[in-house]
Enzyme design. Structure first.
Site, mmCIF file in Angstrom:
data_model
loop_
_atom_site.group_PDB
_atom_site.id
_atom_site.type_symbol
_atom_site.label_atom_id
_atom_site.label_comp_id
_atom_site.label_asym_id
_atom_site.label_seq_id
_atom_site.Cartn_x
_atom_site.Cartn_y
_atom_site.Cartn_z
ATOM 1 C CB CYS A 375 -0.963 -0.020 1.190
ATOM 2 S SG CYS A 375 -2.343 1.145 0.993
ATOM 3 C CG HIS A 501 -3.699 -3.639 2.825
ATOM 4 N ND1 HIS A 501 -2.769 -3.245 3.755
ATOM 5 C CD2 HIS A 501 -4.254 -2.501 2.332
ATOM 6 C CE1 HIS A 501 -2.755 -1.924 3.826
ATOM 7 N NE2 HIS A 501 -3.649 -1.447 2.973
ATOM 8 C CD GLU A 503 -1.539 -6.473 4.901
ATOM 9 O OE1 GLU A 503 -1.770 -5.321 5.313
ATOM 10 O OE2 GLU A 503 -1.103 -6.714 3.759
#
Length: 526
Positions: A375, A501, A503
């Protein structure tokens, strides 16, 4: 009929109610039950999207674009349940709905009150996620005794009464401190916490007792006696080295049997071998990968909770341990990157610490260390490349320098003119097409991916040709080709920045491909 498990917390915060709920959820899934999980947060924000990470940890983004509590990340990592905006309810959202309905005339003739209107809305939002599920697990945020949590506790008390005791279960997570000078565990805080809960009409069925060690049988008996809870339902939850040990610990304590008996559901043996397998990998790994995470919220690790877990997952996939070195980007110096195997620069907002992150990215690029920008990290990769490779002195993002001569990162077109901050970013899962022959296409093994976003700024396409001439590869684009999603440097062994993102979609049993590949590159020379 759908069964409900309500998890409350006592004595103090940060006891791990979210991980507790997620661990119970994975055990129930292992028994063959269809579950969902929900977090009730008593704060008055409509969602945590405008909060500082120091206030509430990371903001976890769901597939449908909701900005939610970080506990929903635990729910998705531990179970197969997919979270949506309905799985996180705040007091702000509840009051917003009720006041909006009152203004629309929905309560004509009535005096709108906490009971029954606020509690009724809470109950409706809980029941909304129950459709098609065998068991709904609900976590009530905060600590018993907090004034803002009272409407939520009253709502679940009412709901339990309405659906019948055989269809609901109250689990209370509490704390049993060890007093070093006395050399003993003390049960009084737990007794008082249960007393507080009982005073508002809730008798806990199960106590999850957090401590720095296992509870002796005598302490369990004492807690059971003074809390009016069966001894078998007093569950020891000591500090563990890894949170992924908790499902096995609960199984060892026979929590699955207690829940099945109290909810009057068939007990089926829950297979937790997969948890034991990943723990075996973590504990048995000889190789250690040292990853520098350069960010500005590093004093509070929960601000990067999903990043930390995804890195661990990448280690599991490569049979190695990942040691994370949290480096403050505000006080950054190059010595902090000495002996590190890889660098990760995560997301964030605001200009604080930005130059330190840019320096870390420059080091990663020039020294050919595996480097990952997520990001804002990807946007700063763009800024660093513009300044130091393309020679665009003063290049920046207009977020930090509106008057920059080279706005290589700029506000998204649809964001211009947006005044309201809450829930107005590019949020949730969007498609991205990967370029044939690129590193990321090889990593994912497919052309189109869907990843979760949370940003207002994007790469400025006016500079795309300059970057490509300079050696950058935009290997991931939106389907219409207008938005840059991924930048990589083919000249480096692993230098990737992504606007999304990744994750948020990583699990211990299904590590995200980017994190798996990133750790593999970092571990290659070990």
């Amino acid at each position: 009929m759908t069964k409900y498990i309500f998890v409350t917390g006592g004595v103090l915060s940060s006891l791990g109610k979210g991980v507790t709920l997620a661990s119970i959820g994975t055990i129930l899934e292992g028994m063959g039950y269809k579950i969902t999980l929900q977090k009730l947060d008593p704060y008055l924000n409509v969602d945590p999207g405008t909060m500082s990470p120091y206030q509430h940890g990371e903001v976890y983004v769901t597939e449908d674009g909701a900005e939610t509590d970080l506990d929903l990340g635990h729910y998705e990592r531990f179970t197969q349940a997919l979270m949506t905006r309905d799985n996180n309810v705040t007091a702000g959202r509840v009051y917003f709905n009720v006041i909006k309905r009152e203004r629309e005339g929905g309560y004509l003739g009535a005096t709108v009150q906490v009971i029954p209107h606020i509690t009724g809305e809470i109950k409706n939002l809980i029941k909304k996620v129950a459709e098609g599920k065998d068991i709904v697990l609900v976590e009530i945020g905060g600590t018993v005794g907090d004034i803002e949590g009272l409407p939520f506790l009253e709502a679940v008390r009412q709901l339990s009464l309405e659906i019948g005791k055989e269809n609901s279960l109250f689990v209370h997570v509490t704390y049993v401190p060890y007093i070093k000078t006395a050399g003993e565990l003390k049960t009084k805080p737990t007794q008082h916490s249960v007393k507080e809960l009982r005073a508002i009409g809730i008798q806990p069925d199960v106590l999850i007792c957090r401590a720095d060690r296992d509870l002796p049988e005598g302490i369990k008996s004492k807690i059971a006696l003074f809390s009016n809870v069966e001894k078998e339902a007093v569950i020891s939850a000591p500090d563990l080295e890894y949170i992924y040990e908790l499902p096995a610990k609960f199984k060892e304590e026979k929590l699955d049997e207690v829940i099945a008996r109290k909810l009057d559901i068939p007990h089926r043996d829950s297979d937790i071998s997969k948890w034991k397998r990943i723990l075996g990998i973590i504990r048995g790994s000889k190789r250690v990968v040292n990853v520098a995470v350069v960010g500005k919220y590093v004093e509070l690790v929960d601000a990067y909770k999903s990043i930390a877990e995804a890195l661990t997952h990448g280690g599991i996939a490569n049979s190695c341990k990942v040691k994370i070195h949290w480096i403050n980007s505000e006080s950054f110096n190059l010595d902090s990157l000495k002996d590190k195997d890889a660098i990760l620069v995560p997301g964030g907002f605001g200009d604080r610490g930005v130059e330190g992150k840019i320096e870390a990215l420059r080091f990663g690029r020039e020294e050919d260390l595996p480097t990952f920008g997520i990001c804002l990290g990807m946007q700063l990769m763009v800024v660093e490349f513009a300044r130091n490779v393309l020679g665009l002195k003063g290049a920046n993002s207009t977020e930090f320098d509106p008057g920059t001569p080279y706005p290589v990162i700029d506000l998204m077109e649809e964001q211009k003119g947006v005044v309201q901050k809450g829930g107005t970013m590019r949020l949730g899962a969007y498609p991205c097409r990967l370029k044939e022959g690129s590193l990321v296409r090889n990593i994912y093994g497919k052309e189109t991916i869907y990843e979760r976003h949370r940003h207002r700024y994007e790469f400025n396409n006016a500079y795309r040709a300059d970057f490509e001439k300079g050696g950058a590869l935009f290997s991931g684009l939106s389907p219409d080709g207008k938005l840059v999603e991924i930048m990589e440097l083919p000249s480096n062994r692993w230098f990737v920045g992504c606007q999304f993102h990744p994750e948020f979609k990583s699990k211990p049993f299904k590590p995200h491909p980017l994190f798996e590949s990133f750790i593999r590159a970092a571990a290659k020379d070990l």
